[in-house]
Design a protein around this motif. Structure first.
Motif, mmCIF file in Angstrom:
data_model
loop_
_atom_site.group_PDB
_atom_site.id
_atom_site.type_symbol
_atom_site.label_atom_id
_atom_site.label_comp_id
_atom_site.label_asym_id
_atom_site.label_seq_id
_atom_site.Cartn_x
_atom_site.Cartn_y
_atom_site.Cartn_z
ATOM 1 N N ILE A 39 1.006 -0.954 0.135
ATOM 2 C CA ILE A 39 0.473 0.153 0.234
ATOM 3 C C ILE A 39 0.662 1.326 -0.098
ATOM 4 C CG2 ILE A 39 -1.861 -1.180 1.124
ATOM 5 C CD1 ILE A 39 -1.022 0.018 3.790
ATOM 6 N N GLN A 40 2.180 0.947 0.660
ATOM 7 C CA GLN A 40 2.953 1.919 0.452
ATOM 8 C C GLN A 40 3.317 2.923 -1.135
ATOM 9 O OE1 GLN A 40 3.673 0.187 2.809
ATOM 10 N NE2 GLN A 40 2.710 1.473 4.385
ATOM 11 N N GLU A 41 3.157 1.968 -2.023
ATOM 12 C CA GLU A 41 3.095 2.116 -3.486
ATOM 13 C C GLU A 41 2.168 2.865 -4.260
ATOM 14 O OE1 GLU A 41 4.806 -1.369 -5.908
ATOM 15 O OE2 GLU A 41 4.679 -2.624 -4.454
ATOM 16 N N LEU A 42 0.595 3.166 -3.256
ATOM 17 C CA LEU A 42 -0.108 3.475 -3.883
ATOM 18 C C LEU A 42 -0.134 5.178 -3.908
ATOM 19 C CD1 LEU A 42 -3.013 2.134 -2.498
ATOM 20 C CD2 LEU A 42 -2.437 1.698 -4.314
ATOM 21 N N LYS A 43 -0.252 5.854 -4.721
ATOM 22 C CA LYS A 43 -0.679 7.354 -5.026
ATOM 23 C C LYS A 43 -1.702 7.936 -4.450
ATOM 24 C CE LYS A 43 2.311 7.292 -8.905
ATOM 25 N NZ LYS A 43 2.937 6.826 -10.920
ATOM 26 N N PHE A 44 -1.370 8.918 -3.245
ATOM 27 C CA PHE A 44 -2.516 9.241 -2.572
ATOM 28 C C PHE A 44 -2.532 11.055 -3.093
ATOM 29 C CE2 PHE A 44 -2.303 5.741 0.087
ATOM 30 C CZ PHE A 44 -2.969 5.293 0.458
ATOM 31 N N ASP A 45 -3.895 11.432 -3.344
ATOM 32 C CA ASP A 45 -4.100 12.605 -3.444
ATOM 33 C C ASP A 45 -3.203 13.943 -2.728
ATOM 34 O OD1 ASP A 45 -5.239 13.425 -1.306
ATOM 35 O OD2 ASP A 45 -7.424 13.234 -3.006
ATOM 36 N N ASP A 46 -3.405 15.221 -2.580
ATOM 37 C CA ASP A 46 -2.588 16.328 -1.890
ATOM 38 C C ASP A 46 -3.380 16.054 -0.384
ATOM 39 O OD1 ASP A 46 -1.353 16.816 -3.531
ATOM 40 O OD2 ASP A 46 -2.820 18.404 -3.923
ATOM 41 N N THR A 81 -21.108 2.372 -5.457
ATOM 42 C CA THR A 81 -20.637 3.446 -5.244
ATOM 43 C C THR A 81 -19.541 3.629 -5.150
ATOM 44 O OG1 THR A 81 -20.567 4.659 -3.159
ATOM 45 C CG2 THR A 81 -19.520 2.511 -2.655
ATOM 46 N N VAL A 82 -18.714 4.698 -4.945
ATOM 47 C CA VAL A 82 -17.263 5.283 -4.569
ATOM 48 C C VAL A 82 -17.363 6.296 -3.720
ATOM 49 C CG1 VAL A 82 -16.106 7.346 -5.940
ATOM 50 C CG2 VAL A 82 -17.711 5.172 -7.989
ATOM 51 N N ALA A 83 -16.113 5.824 -3.418
ATOM 52 C CA ALA A 83 -15.967 6.113 -1.844
ATOM 53 C C ALA A 83 -14.604 6.706 -2.034
ATOM 54 C CB ALA A 83 -16.024 6.020 -0.373
ATOM 55 N N TYR A 84 -13.591 7.595 -0.759
ATOM 56 C CA TYR A 84 -13.136 7.873 -0.412
ATOM 57 C C TYR A 84 -11.832 7.396 0.880
ATOM 58 C CZ TYR A 84 -12.847 11.250 -4.639
ATOM 59 O OH TYR A 84 -12.752 11.797 -5.634
ATOM 60 N N MET A 85 -10.603 6.679 0.161
ATOM 61 C CA MET A 85 -10.150 6.260 1.869
ATOM 62 C C MET A 85 -8.679 7.105 1.382
ATOM 63 S SD MET A 85 -10.089 2.168 0.078
ATOM 64 C CE MET A 85 -10.483 0.898 1.771
ATOM 65 N N ASN A 86 -8.268 7.054 3.361
ATOM 66 C CA ASN A 86 -7.192 7.357 3.676
ATOM 67 C C ASN A 86 -6.070 5.649 3.920
ATOM 68 O OD1 ASN A 86 -7.905 6.824 5.935
ATOM 69 N ND2 ASN A 86 -7.299 8.859 6.962
ATOM 70 N N THR A 87 -4.604 5.971 4.384
ATOM 71 C CA THR A 87 -4.052 5.480 4.698
ATOM 72 C C THR A 87 -4.773 4.443 5.572
ATOM 73 O OG1 THR A 87 -2.107 5.978 3.964
ATOM 74 C CG2 THR A 87 -1.428 4.395 5.318
ATOM 75 N N GLU A 88 -5.208 5.597 6.677
ATOM 76 C CA GLU A 88 -5.913 4.304 7.673
ATOM 77 C C GLU A 88 -6.738 3.677 7.654
ATOM 78 O OE1 GLU A 88 -7.241 5.343 12.436
ATOM 79 O OE2 GLU A 88 -7.262 7.255 11.643
ATOM 80 N N SER A 89 -8.237 4.096 6.670
ATOM 81 C CA SER A 89 -9.347 3.107 6.460
ATOM 82 C C SER A 89 -8.861 2.188 5.551
ATOM 83 C CB SER A 89 -9.934 4.662 5.986
ATOM 84 O OG SER A 89 -9.439 4.554 4.657
ATOM 85 N N LEU A 90 -7.689 2.863 4.616
ATOM 86 C CA LEU A 90 -7.292 0.376 4.248
ATOM 87 C C LEU A 90 -7.039 0.403 5.239
ATOM 88 C CD1 LEU A 90 -6.772 0.043 1.289
ATOM 89 C CD2 LEU A 90 -4.667 1.085 0.739
ATOM 90 N N LYS A 134 -8.475 -3.731 -6.065
ATOM 91 C CA LYS A 134 -7.021 -4.061 -7.145
ATOM 92 C C LYS A 134 -6.426 -2.354 -7.064
ATOM 93 C CE LYS A 134 -8.002 -7.793 -9.494
ATOM 94 N NZ LYS A 134 -8.594 -8.462 -11.080
ATOM 95 N N ALA A 135 -5.533 -1.474 -7.862
ATOM 96 C CA ALA A 135 -5.163 -0.528 -8.326
ATOM 97 C C ALA A 135 -5.206 -0.351 -9.323
ATOM 98 C CB ALA A 135 -3.408 0.143 -7.003
ATOM 99 N N ASP A 136 -5.754 0.427 -10.062
ATOM 100 C CA ASP A 136 -5.175 0.733 -10.953
ATOM 101 C C ASP A 136 -3.882 0.853 -12.102
ATOM 102 O OD1 ASP A 136 -4.161 3.110 -11.152
ATOM 103 O OD2 ASP A 136 -5.868 3.889 -12.264
ATOM 104 N N CYS A 137 -4.280 1.234 -13.061
ATOM 105 C CA CYS A 137 -2.036 1.449 -13.725
ATOM 106 C C CYS A 137 -1.506 1.659 -12.854
ATOM 107 C CB CYS A 137 -2.223 1.337 -15.220
ATOM 108 S SG CYS A 137 -2.740 2.623 -15.858
ATOM 109 N N ASP A 138 -2.097 3.292 -12.871
ATOM 110 C CA ASP A 138 -0.840 4.339 -12.070
ATOM 111 C C ASP A 138 -0.988 4.334 -10.739
ATOM 112 O OD1 ASP A 138 -0.923 5.682 -14.361
ATOM 113 O OD2 ASP A 138 -2.254 6.715 -15.065
ATOM 114 N N LYS A 139 -2.132 3.633 -10.190
ATOM 115 C CA LYS A 139 -1.553 3.229 -8.070
ATOM 116 C C LYS A 139 -2.374 4.380 -8.162
ATOM 117 C CE LYS A 139 2.420 0.279 -9.214
ATOM 118 N NZ LYS A 139 3.515 -0.476 -8.521
ATOM 119 N N ASP A 140 -3.251 4.816 -8.429
ATOM 120 C CA ASP A 140 -4.091 6.379 -8.008
ATOM 121 C C ASP A 140 -5.503 5.938 -7.602
ATOM 122 O OD1 ASP A 140 -5.060 6.801 -10.848
ATOM 123 O OD2 ASP A 140 -4.109 9.114 -10.486
#
Length: 215
Positions: free
Chosen positions: A4-11, A29-38, A74-80
């Motif tokens: 998960i450290q390879e994922l690209k989180f936004d600002d 649905t579409v929702a948002y996650m941060n490191t803690e929730s993930l 799964k993460a997409d190709c850009d990992k974002d």
């Protein structure tokens, strides 16, 4: 597997997550996650998100009971961005809809969305709200004995169609058989998801599984 450290989180330290039904692939649905929730989601396999409006973590179903059990992530190709497939317990939307995506904007002419789940729900509606001159309501009124008889007849017709090597006839008869099986399921409170869950536990492609006894 990626870390998960390879994922690209936004600002804001967030990453969008598209949630799909594991059995039907419907987007819920579409929702948002941060490191803690993930991390929490991965730890107990229950979907936990980050609320941008309340600025706090929220576990899906914590108050409603409509939980979502994580099956794959799964993460997409850009990992974002992420896609999670879940087994849901109850509606996904706060409006009590099965999915948050129900407001049509465009639909191509001649194209119609359809799934086994859609057919099952239509059939179930003929049980809970019987319709005059409805064949499905008639089957429910006669009960399991009549439904099972029809399943036997339709199974035989599938065999006959297949022995003729007629793709069109076999396809037609398979559709009839599936319909009657769904009627049986609805009459006995068996969900399509229950059948898919059973199949997912088996190596159905390479190994025949036979249940010798029912406890």
């Amino acid at each position: 597997m990626i870390n998960i450290q390879e994922l690209k989180f936004d600002d804001q330290g967030l990453i969008p997550c598209v949630v799909q039904d594991f059995y039907t692939n419907e987007v819920l649905t579409v929702a948002y996650m941060n490191t803690e929730s993930l991390e929490k989601t991965l730890a107990d396999q229950q979907m936990t998100f980050y609320s941008r409006s309340r600025q706090e973590l929220w576990r899906k179903g914590e108050t409603s009971g409509n939980t979502q059990q994580l099956v794959t992530l799964k993460a997409d190709c850009d990992k974002d961005s992420l896609v999670a497939k879940v087994i849901k317990a109850g509606p996904a939307c706060h409006t009590n809809a099965e999915s948050c995506f129900f407001n049509d904007i465009f639909k191509a002419d001649g194209q119609q969305e359809f799934s086994v789940q859609d057919l099952y729900e239509l059939i179930l509606g003929r049980k809970t709200n019987p319709q005059e001159k409805s064949y499905t309501s008639y089957l429910f009124s006669k009960g399991n004995e009549k439904i099972l008889k029809k399943i036997g007849e339709e199974a035989t017709e599938v065999v006959i169609g297949a022995m003729k090597a007629s793709k069109a006839e076999t396809t037609y008869e398979i559709a009839d058989l599936i319909y009657h099986l769904l009627v049986l399921m609805a009459n006995n409170e068996i969900l399509p998801a229950d059948v898919m869950a059973e199949l997912s536990k088996r190596q159905v492609v390479d190994k025949k599984v036979k249940q010798e006894t029912m406890k």
